[in-house]
Scaffold this motif. Structure first.
Motif, PDB file in Angstrom:
ATOM      1  N   VAL A 265       0.826  -1.201   0.000  1.00  0.00           N
ATOM      2  CA  VAL A 265       0.000   0.000   0.000  1.00  0.00           C
ATOM      3  C   VAL A 265       0.864   1.256   0.000  1.00  0.00           C
ATOM      4  N   HIS A 266       2.004   1.196   0.706  1.00  0.00           N
ATOM      5  CA  HIS A 266       2.898   2.356   0.793  1.00  0.00           C
ATOM      6  C   HIS A 266       4.298   1.879   1.132  1.00  0.00           C
ATOM      7  N   VAL A 267       5.296   2.477   0.487  1.00  0.00           N
ATOM      8  CA  VAL A 267       6.700   2.208   0.787  1.00  0.00           C
ATOM      9  C   VAL A 267       7.468   3.521   0.703  1.00  0.00           C
ATOM     10  N   ASP A 268       8.292   3.812   1.720  1.00  0.00           N
ATOM     11  CA  ASP A 268       9.273   4.886   1.630  1.00  0.00           C
ATOM     12  C   ASP A 268      10.497   4.478   2.439  1.00  0.00           C
ATOM     13  N   ASP A 269      11.404   5.405   2.696  1.00  0.00           N
ATOM     14  CA  ASP A 269      12.654   5.058   3.373  1.00  0.00           C
ATOM     15  C   ASP A 269      12.462   4.675   4.832  1.00  0.00           C
TER      16      ASP A 269
END
Length: 223
Positions: free
Chosen positions: A23-27
């Protein structure tokens, strides 16, 4: 977060690994939808090593679990990338600074349009992994509910649920205690028809651990 896992007492046949539903990926964070029937974290024994955490870590090696869903429950899970982000997110969950909304289909027609279920819970040790209401030794547990729709033909009600506390099996036991067990619940409901527990973690909201900006993720209910 408790180190015990009530799902260790239940037979385990995990769903096939068809890839992550991201659904969501960041650092800093990974948000994924856990399928019903998959453990959130490894259980006891090699046959319970397959879980949401291991599947996420196979792609994001630094992703660390922050909270759990019951094996039978589907829906949104957030992972912190690295121990410092995990710590920040764990503090937010422990401090109830996280918005969590579930959706369920329950047996019976719920009369009240909305309300609260305030019943203390404890492990039912002779019947593990079951939990139970106990006014003498149970931990305070609070669930808010709202009726979404009633199905008079099926004799069921779709409800929106917000757990204020996060006890094991809280939503399942609270609804059962009020006479409306969740459809498909093998522990707390009648033995009828449904192929899965009709409980889904549909919304998750929190402040981003780096920017502080409010985040909200939604997962469509699959039933």
């Amino acid at each position: 977060m408790s180190t015990t896992n009530p799902d260790d007492e239940i037979d385990y046949l995990p769903p096939a690994d068809t890839g992550l539903d991201l659904v969501h990926v960041d650092d800093d964070i990974v948000v994924v939808v856990k399928p019903a029937g998959l453990l959130s974290v490894p259980g006891r024994g090699a046959d319970r090593a397959d879980c949401m955490a291991s599947r996420v870590q196979a792609r994001f090696a630094d992703a660390l679990i922050v909270h759990r869903l019951d094996m039978a429950t589907s829906g949104l899970l957030v992972f912190g990338r690295g121990p410092e982000v995990q710590r920040q997110l764990s503090i937010a969950f422990a401090g109830r600074d996280v918005h969590k909304r579930y959706e369920a289909v329950v047996h019976g027609l719920v009369q009240a349009e909305q309300g609260e279920i305030d019943l203390p819970l404890i492990t039912d040790w002779p019947r593990r992994p079951r939990q139970m209401v106990c006014f003498e030794r149970g931990k305070p547990s609070l669930t808010r509910f709202r009726v979404v729709e009633r199905d008079a033909m099926q004799g069921t009600t779709r409800v929106s649920l917000e757990p204020v506390t996060g006890r094991s099996h809280q939503l399942r036991v609270h609804l059962m205690a009020k006479g409306h067990p969740i459809v498909g619940d093998p522990l707390y409901g009648p033995e009828v028809g449904a192929t899965r527990l009709m409980l889904h973690a549909a919304e998750l909201g929190l402040n981003h651990p780096r920017s502080g900006v409010a985040q909200k993720w939604v997962s469509p209910v699959p039933f």
